[in-house]
Write a protein that holds these residues in place. Structure first.
Motif, PDB file in Angstrom:
ATOM      1  N   GLY A 151       0.768  -1.243   0.000  1.00 26.99           N
ATOM      2  CA  GLY A 151       0.000   0.000   0.000  1.00 26.99           C
ATOM      3  C   GLY A 151       0.799   1.292   0.000  1.00 26.99           C
ATOM      4  N   VAL A 152       1.960   1.289  -0.668  1.00 24.48           N
ATOM      5  CA  VAL A 152       2.752   2.513  -0.807  1.00 24.48           C
ATOM      6  C   VAL A 152       3.149   2.670  -2.265  1.00 24.48           C
ATOM      7  CG1 VAL A 152       3.628   2.434   1.571  1.00 24.48           C
ATOM      8  CG2 VAL A 152       4.951   1.349  -0.264  1.00 24.48           C
ATOM      9  N   THR A 153       3.896   3.711  -2.581  1.00 22.35           N
ATOM     10  CA  THR A 153       4.354   3.920  -3.953  1.00 22.35           C
ATOM     11  C   THR A 153       5.676   3.195  -4.192  1.00 22.35           C
ATOM     12  OG1 THR A 153       5.649   5.891  -3.438  1.00 22.35           O
ATOM     13  CG2 THR A 153       3.303   6.227  -3.983  1.00 22.35           C
ATOM     14  N   ARG A 154       5.981   2.997  -5.464  1.00 25.06           N
ATOM     15  CA  ARG A 154       7.261   2.405  -5.830  1.00 25.06           C
ATOM     16  C   ARG A 154       8.404   3.281  -5.347  1.00 25.06           C
ATOM     17  NH1 ARG A 154      11.263   3.372  -8.623  1.00 25.06           N
ATOM     18  NH2 ARG A 154      10.299   5.174  -9.589  1.00 25.06           N
ATOM     19  N   GLN A 155       8.203   4.587  -5.390  1.00 19.51           N
ATOM     20  CA  GLN A 155       9.231   5.524  -4.940  1.00 19.51           C
ATOM     21  C   GLN A 155       9.540   5.325  -3.457  1.00 19.51           C
ATOM     22  OE1 GLN A 155       6.613   6.291  -6.846  1.00 19.51           O
ATOM     23  NE2 GLN A 155       7.391   7.338  -8.673  1.00 19.51           N
ATOM     24  N   THR A 156       8.519   5.018  -2.667  1.00 25.04           N
ATOM     25  CA  THR A 156       8.729   4.767  -1.240  1.00 25.04           C
ATOM     26  C   THR A 156       9.580   3.520  -1.046  1.00 25.04           C
ATOM     27  OG1 THR A 156       6.669   5.854  -0.616  1.00 25.04           O
ATOM     28  CG2 THR A 156       7.594   4.286   0.964  1.00 25.04           C
ATOM     29  N   ILE A 157       9.273   2.458  -1.773  1.00 28.69           N
ATOM     30  CA  ILE A 157      10.061   1.227  -1.663  1.00 28.69           C
ATOM     31  C   ILE A 157      11.499   1.506  -2.083  1.00 28.69           C
ATOM     32  CG2 ILE A 157      10.380  -1.126  -2.541  1.00 28.69           C
ATOM     33  CD1 ILE A 157       8.021  -0.820  -0.562  1.00 28.69           C
ATOM     34  N   ASN A 158      11.679   2.243  -3.152  1.00 26.38           N
ATOM     35  CA  ASN A 158      13.017   2.591  -3.617  1.00 26.38           C
ATOM     36  C   ASN A 158      13.787   3.355  -2.542  1.00 26.38           C
ATOM     37  OD1 ASN A 158      14.864   4.769  -5.073  1.00 26.38           O
ATOM     38  ND2 ASN A 158      14.783   2.921  -6.347  1.00 26.38           N
ATOM     39  N   ALA A 159      13.143   4.328  -1.914  1.00 20.58           N
ATOM     40  CA  ALA A 159      13.794   5.134  -0.881  1.00 20.58           C
ATOM     41  C   ALA A 159      14.149   4.292   0.342  1.00 20.58           C
ATOM     42  CB  ALA A 159      12.898   6.307  -0.481  1.00 20.58           C
ATOM     43  N   VAL A 160      13.277   3.374   0.731  1.00 21.28           N
ATOM     44  CA  VAL A 160      13.560   2.494   1.864  1.00 21.28           C
ATOM     45  C   VAL A 160      14.740   1.599   1.526  1.00 21.28           C
ATOM     46  CG1 VAL A 160      12.687   0.595   3.282  1.00 21.28           C
ATOM     47  CG2 VAL A 160      11.207   2.546   2.788  1.00 21.28           C
ATOM     48  N   GLU A 161      14.722   0.999   0.341  1.00 18.02           N
ATOM     49  CA  GLU A 161      15.808   0.104  -0.057  1.00 18.02           C
ATOM     50  C   GLU A 161      17.161   0.815  -0.082  1.00 18.02           C
ATOM     51  OE1 GLU A 161      13.499  -3.165  -2.841  1.00 18.02           O
ATOM     52  OE2 GLU A 161      15.002  -1.861  -3.762  1.00 18.02           O
ATOM     53  N   ARG A 162      17.176   2.063  -0.494  1.00 17.04           N
ATOM     54  CA  ARG A 162      18.422   2.819  -0.587  1.00 17.04           C
ATOM     55  C   ARG A 162      18.849   3.439   0.743  1.00 17.04           C
ATOM     56  NH1 ARG A 162      19.656   6.027  -5.377  1.00 17.04           N
ATOM     57  NH2 ARG A 162      19.714   4.519  -7.059  1.00 17.04           N
ATOM     58  N   GLY A 163      18.024   3.267   1.765  1.00 20.98           N
ATOM     59  CA  GLY A 163      18.356   3.829   3.067  1.00 20.98           C
ATOM     60  C   GLY A 163      18.129   5.321   3.181  1.00 20.98           C
ATOM     61  N   ARG A 164      17.356   5.871   2.266  1.00 18.04           N
ATOM     62  CA  ARG A 164      17.067   7.306   2.270  1.00 18.04           C
ATOM     63  C   ARG A 164      15.808   7.641   3.062  1.00 18.04           C
ATOM     64  NH1 ARG A 164      18.579   9.086  -3.887  1.00 18.04           N
ATOM     65  NH2 ARG A 164      20.768   8.533  -3.715  1.00 18.04           N
ATOM     66  N   TYR A 165      15.065   6.607   3.442  1.00 17.17           N
ATOM     67  CA  TYR A 165      13.817   6.801   4.167  1.00 17.17           C
ATOM     68  C   TYR A 165      13.642   5.635   5.127  1.00 17.17           C
ATOM     69  CZ  TYR A 165       8.736   6.973   4.935  1.00 17.17           C
ATOM     70  OH  TYR A 165       7.498   7.011   5.501  1.00 17.17           O
ATOM     71  N   ASP A 166      13.471   5.957   6.407  1.00 18.12           N
ATOM     72  CA  ASP A 166      13.164   4.927   7.395  1.00 18.12           C
ATOM     73  C   ASP A 166      11.653   4.727   7.408  1.00 18.12           C
ATOM     74  OD1 ASP A 166      15.801   4.577   8.148  1.00 18.12           O
ATOM     75  OD2 ASP A 166      15.683   5.975   9.819  1.00 18.12           O
ATOM     76  N   PRO A 167      11.208   3.500   7.225  1.00 22.61           N
ATOM     77  CA  PRO A 167       9.764   3.264   7.147  1.00 22.61           C
ATOM     78  C   PRO A 167       9.070   3.495   8.480  1.00 22.61           C
ATOM     79  CG  PRO A 167      10.921   1.191   7.312  1.00 22.61           C
ATOM     80  CD  PRO A 167      11.971   2.253   7.168  1.00 22.61           C
ATOM     81  N   SER A 168       7.806   3.836   8.394  1.00 24.32           N
ATOM     82  CA  SER A 168       6.985   3.916   9.599  1.00 24.32           C
ATOM     83  C   SER A 168       6.890   2.515  10.195  1.00 24.32           C
ATOM     84  CB  SER A 168       5.588   4.420   9.256  1.00 24.32           C
ATOM     85  OG  SER A 168       4.909   3.450   8.455  1.00 24.32           O
ATOM     86  N   LEU A 169       6.469   2.442  11.427  1.00 21.55           N
ATOM     87  CA  LEU A 169       6.291   1.137  12.057  1.00 21.55           C
ATOM     88  C   LEU A 169       5.252   0.316  11.301  1.00 21.55           C
ATOM     89  CD1 LEU A 169       7.323  -0.582  14.337  1.00 21.55           C
ATOM     90  CD2 LEU A 169       5.642   0.469  15.843  1.00 21.55           C
ATOM     91  N   ASP A 170       4.185   0.968  10.863  1.00 20.71           N
ATOM     92  CA  ASP A 170       3.149   0.267  10.089  1.00 20.71           C
ATOM     93  C   ASP A 170       3.725  -0.331   8.808  1.00 20.71           C
ATOM     94  OD1 ASP A 170       1.118   0.759  11.897  1.00 20.71           O
ATOM     95  OD2 ASP A 170       0.335   2.501  10.802  1.00 20.71           O
ATOM     96  N   LEU A 171       4.548   0.448   8.099  1.00 21.72           N
ATOM     97  CA  LEU A 171       5.136  -0.045   6.858  1.00 21.72           C
ATOM     98  C   LEU A 171       6.144  -1.158   7.146  1.00 21.72           C
ATOM     99  CD1 LEU A 171       5.569  -0.080   3.850  1.00 21.72           C
ATOM    100  CD2 LEU A 171       7.066   1.929   4.092  1.00 21.72           C
ATOM    101  N   ALA A 172       6.932  -1.013   8.186  1.00 22.76           N
ATOM    102  CA  ALA A 172       7.893  -2.064   8.548  1.00 22.76           C
ATOM    103  C   ALA A 172       7.159  -3.373   8.844  1.00 22.76           C
ATOM    104  CB  ALA A 172       8.734  -1.627   9.741  1.00 22.76           C
ATOM    105  N   PHE A 173       6.050  -3.301   9.582  1.00 19.11           N
ATOM    106  CA  PHE A 173       5.254  -4.503   9.860  1.00 19.11           C
ATOM    107  C   PHE A 173       4.672  -5.080   8.566  1.00 19.11           C
ATOM    108  CE2 PHE A 173       4.907  -3.419  14.453  1.00 19.11           C
ATOM    109  CZ  PHE A 173       5.176  -4.681  14.966  1.00 19.11           C
ATOM    110  N   ALA A 174       4.200  -4.216   7.674  1.00 14.44           N
ATOM    111  CA  ALA A 174       3.625  -4.680   6.416  1.00 14.44           C
ATOM    112  C   ALA A 174       4.677  -5.391   5.562  1.00 14.44           C
ATOM    113  CB  ALA A 174       3.008  -3.517   5.644  1.00 14.44           C
ATOM    114  N   LEU A 175       5.870  -4.830   5.503  1.00 17.25           N
ATOM    115  CA  LEU A 175       6.937  -5.443   4.718  1.00 17.25           C
ATOM    116  C   LEU A 175       7.355  -6.785   5.317  1.00 17.25           C
ATOM    117  CD1 LEU A 175       8.979  -2.216   3.991  1.00 17.25           C
ATOM    118  CD2 LEU A 175       7.839  -3.644   2.282  1.00 17.25           C
ATOM    119  N   ALA A 176       7.534  -6.810   6.624  1.00 15.47           N
ATOM    120  CA  ALA A 176       7.891  -8.067   7.282  1.00 15.47           C
ATOM    121  C   ALA A 176       6.780  -9.097   7.090  1.00 15.47           C
ATOM    122  CB  ALA A 176       8.164  -7.833   8.762  1.00 15.47           C
TER     123      ALA A 176
END
Length: 65
Positions: free
Chosen positions: A24-49
């Motif tokens: 439930g996020v954008t591709r840009q958000t995933i890209n930023a998380v993968e590159r370490g440019r954005y720390d995910p919210s707790l909700d997003l971290a739980f969703a990814l896990a």
């Protein structure tokens, strides 16, 4: 924060866009998380896990480790 999302995505055979849609996020958000440019919210971290059926600590670790 470090993460192993690119490796997990590759093993799962999915694109950033597919992962983004699944959690439930954008591709840009995933890209930023993968590159370490954005720390995910707790909700997003739980969703990814949850998507990869593992614990948050299996995907993410502090940057100083």
């Amino acid at each position: 924060m470090k993460n192993d999302l690119p490796e997990r995505r590759e093993r799962a055979g999915i694109s950033q866009a597919e992962l983004a849609e699944a959690v439930g996020v954008t591709r840009q958000t995933i890209n930023a998380v993968e590159r370490g440019r954005y720390d995910p919210s707790l909700d997003l971290a739980f969703a990814l896990a949850g998507y990869f059926e593992c614990r948050i600590e299996d995907v993410f670790s502090p940057a100083d480790e």
